[in-house]
Design a protein around this motif. Sequence first.
Motif, PDB file in Angstrom:
ATOM      1  N   UNK A 207       0.801  -1.211   0.000  1.00  0.00           N
ATOM      2  CA  UNK A 207       0.000   0.000   0.000  1.00  0.00           C
ATOM      3  C   UNK A 207       0.837   1.266   0.000  1.00  0.00           C
ATOM      4  N   UNK A 208       0.281   2.335   0.563  1.00  0.00           N
ATOM      5  CA  UNK A 208       1.004   3.613   0.570  1.00  0.00           C
ATOM      6  C   UNK A 208       2.276   3.516   1.397  1.00  0.00           C
ATOM      7  N   UNK A 209       2.274   2.643   2.405  1.00  0.00           N
ATOM      8  CA  UNK A 209       3.494   2.445   3.198  1.00  0.00           C
ATOM      9  C   UNK A 209       4.586   1.804   2.345  1.00  0.00           C
ATOM     10  N   UNK A 210       4.195   0.903   1.473  1.00  0.00           N
ATOM     11  CA  UNK A 210       5.158   0.272   0.579  1.00  0.00           C
ATOM     12  C   UNK A 210       5.776   1.254  -0.398  1.00  0.00           C
ATOM     13  N   UNK A 211       4.977   2.203  -0.884  1.00  0.00           N
ATOM     14  CA  UNK A 211       5.515   3.234  -1.784  1.00  0.00           C
ATOM     15  C   UNK A 211       6.560   4.057  -1.045  1.00  0.00           C
ATOM     16  N   UNK A 212       6.265   4.396   0.210  1.00  0.00           N
ATOM     17  CA  UNK A 212       7.235   5.119   1.014  1.00  0.00           C
ATOM     18  C   UNK A 212       8.514   4.315   1.207  1.00  0.00           C
ATOM     19  N   UNK A 213       8.379   3.016   1.408  1.00  0.00           N
ATOM     20  CA  UNK A 213       9.577   2.178   1.548  1.00  0.00           C
ATOM     21  C   UNK A 213      10.368   2.150   0.252  1.00  0.00           C
ATOM     22  N   UNK A 271     -13.634  13.370  -7.569  1.00  0.00           N
ATOM     23  CA  UNK A 271     -12.375  13.909  -7.078  1.00  0.00           C
ATOM     24  C   UNK A 271     -11.282  12.848  -7.109  1.00  0.00           C
ATOM     25  N   UNK A 272     -11.615  11.627  -6.705  1.00  0.00           N
ATOM     26  CA  UNK A 272     -10.638  10.540  -6.755  1.00  0.00           C
ATOM     27  C   UNK A 272     -10.129  10.316  -8.169  1.00  0.00           C
ATOM     28  N   UNK A 273     -11.031  10.418  -9.146  1.00  0.00           N
ATOM     29  CA  UNK A 273     -10.603  10.270 -10.538  1.00  0.00           C
ATOM     30  C   UNK A 273      -9.623  11.368 -10.925  1.00  0.00           C
ATOM     31  N   UNK A 308       9.980  11.574  -6.216  1.00  0.00           N
ATOM     32  CA  UNK A 308       8.629  11.415  -6.773  1.00  0.00           C
ATOM     33  C   UNK A 308       7.874  10.336  -6.024  1.00  0.00           C
ATOM     34  N   UNK A 309       8.546   9.246  -5.677  1.00  0.00           N
ATOM     35  CA  UNK A 309       7.890   8.179  -4.927  1.00  0.00           C
ATOM     36  C   UNK A 309       7.413   8.663  -3.559  1.00  0.00           C
ATOM     37  N   UNK A 310       8.201   9.487  -2.898  1.00  0.00           N
ATOM     38  CA  UNK A 310       7.771  10.053  -1.616  1.00  0.00           C
ATOM     39  C   UNK A 310       6.501  10.875  -1.788  1.00  0.00           C
ATOM     40  N   UNK A 311       6.465  11.653  -2.852  1.00  0.00           N
ATOM     41  CA  UNK A 311       5.275  12.445  -3.160  1.00  0.00           C
ATOM     42  C   UNK A 311       4.098  11.534  -3.474  1.00  0.00           C
ATOM     43  N   UNK A 312       4.351  10.468  -4.225  1.00  0.00           N
ATOM     44  CA  UNK A 312       3.278   9.540  -4.600  1.00  0.00           C
ATOM     45  C   UNK A 312       2.697   8.821  -3.386  1.00  0.00           C
ATOM     46  N   UNK A 313       3.534   8.481  -2.418  1.00  0.00           N
ATOM     47  CA  UNK A 313       3.020   7.819  -1.215  1.00  0.00           C
ATOM     48  C   UNK A 313       1.972   8.704  -0.543  1.00  0.00           C
ATOM     49  N   UNK A 314       2.238   9.997  -0.495  1.00  0.00           N
ATOM     50  CA  UNK A 314       1.295  10.936   0.108  1.00  0.00           C
ATOM     51  C   UNK A 314       0.083  11.157  -0.788  1.00  0.00           C
ATOM     52  N   UNK A 315       0.317  11.316  -2.088  1.00  0.00           N
ATOM     53  CA  UNK A 315      -0.789  11.543  -3.016  1.00  0.00           C
ATOM     54  C   UNK A 315      -1.765  10.363  -3.035  1.00  0.00           C
ATOM     55  N   UNK A 316      -1.230   9.153  -3.071  1.00  0.00           N
ATOM     56  CA  UNK A 316      -2.115   7.988  -3.133  1.00  0.00           C
ATOM     57  C   UNK A 316      -2.840   7.778  -1.803  1.00  0.00           C
ATOM     58  N   UNK A 317      -2.176   8.090  -0.706  1.00  0.00           N
ATOM     59  CA  UNK A 317      -2.867   7.999   0.587  1.00  0.00           C
ATOM     60  C   UNK A 317      -4.063   8.944   0.610  1.00  0.00           C
ATOM     61  N   UNK A 319      -5.654  10.238  -1.982  1.00  0.00           N
ATOM     62  CA  UNK A 319      -6.650   9.824  -2.977  1.00  0.00           C
ATOM     63  C   UNK A 319      -7.512   8.686  -2.443  1.00  0.00           C
ATOM     64  N   UNK A 320      -6.876   7.723  -1.778  1.00  0.00           N
ATOM     65  CA  UNK A 320      -7.638   6.602  -1.249  1.00  0.00           C
ATOM     66  C   UNK A 320      -8.496   7.019  -0.051  1.00  0.00           C
ATOM     67  N   UNK A 321      -8.046   7.985   0.732  1.00  0.00           N
ATOM     68  CA  UNK A 321      -8.899   8.498   1.794  1.00  0.00           C
ATOM     69  C   UNK A 321     -10.155   9.136   1.207  1.00  0.00           C
TER      70      UNK A 321
END
Length: 329
Positions: A207-213, A271-273, A308-317, A319-321
């Motif tokens: 999940x988003x934690x994995x992207x952060x890793x 919004x999610x889209x 970019x991956x650090x940013x994506x971890x936050x963005x996807x978190x 978006x999923x919220x």
Amino acid sequence: MIIEKVAFPGGQHCETTTLGALLRHEGLDLSEPMLFGLGEGLGFVYWDARNMDFPFLGGRTKPATITRTVAERLGLTLHVHETTSPRRAWQNVAAALTAGRPVGLQLDSYHLDYFTTKVHFGGHFVAMYGYDDTHAHLIDTAQQGGAVTTTLSSLALARAERGPMTARNLSYTVVGPAVRPGLGDAIRTAVRNNAHAFLDPPIANLGHRGIGKAARQVTRWLERAGDPTRDLRLAASLMEHGGTGGALFRAMYRDFLAECATIVDDDNLRLGHRMYAEIAPLWTEVAGHIAAAGTTGDPDQLTRASAILSDLADRERRAMQTLAGIPAA
């Protein structure tokens, strides 16, 4: 023994291509993004086991879970067979084909004659719609040729292979409902469930934690690789071209959400889209930096990928919220 008119043109991902072909034969024609989304397929895994030559970035859930989840969401009847017996494995397939139903198979693509790149991957799926004395007739992704054939002996080897992500001669058939199911409730449930799973993974690799890793680990990939040119370029290629539909399945999920917004009237969904429309190109950027690092040996490319991956971890978190907030009908 050939079943006529079994097809799923333009399929990009093997499991949804296979499921799409089986459902079309049942008179239920759904887009590949819709199948992927209803199957709650979006995920992330950073996988780096001791016996692996190089880390793997995955963007979806485990093999076969999409098929099982779509069946649950749409009220389909799914008949699944597994066996360690090659004879019983063939009987399961032949019986279904004789009854007029194409069969989904999970197998190792390494053994299939039409694969030009020989890499063991035990989570590959095809739809089988016939056979003759020497060959099986299959539906695979457009990238692999669509309607293809492989020898019966190679098919048996592919089905029986053991290793990561393999199954025991797994075969399945799908029986559709008498009436086309409504998609509204299924969409709401699938989107919420996928969001909750992504937001609350059981381990830090997912999940988003994995992207952060991944963001933390990717800067070390030049040192981690046995052959940086090969390993990094292959990792990038799998993200963009390895049956993901581009952007590690994020382009497919974006398209799923866009289609959902024409069926379900919900501000969170819209919004999610929009959020995933911004997220998907960033994954393509990550793949580009990883490939460039493999080509040039420049560690700065991996530093850019990490940012970019650090940013994506936050963005996807976030978006999923948003998507987790879609109410039940």
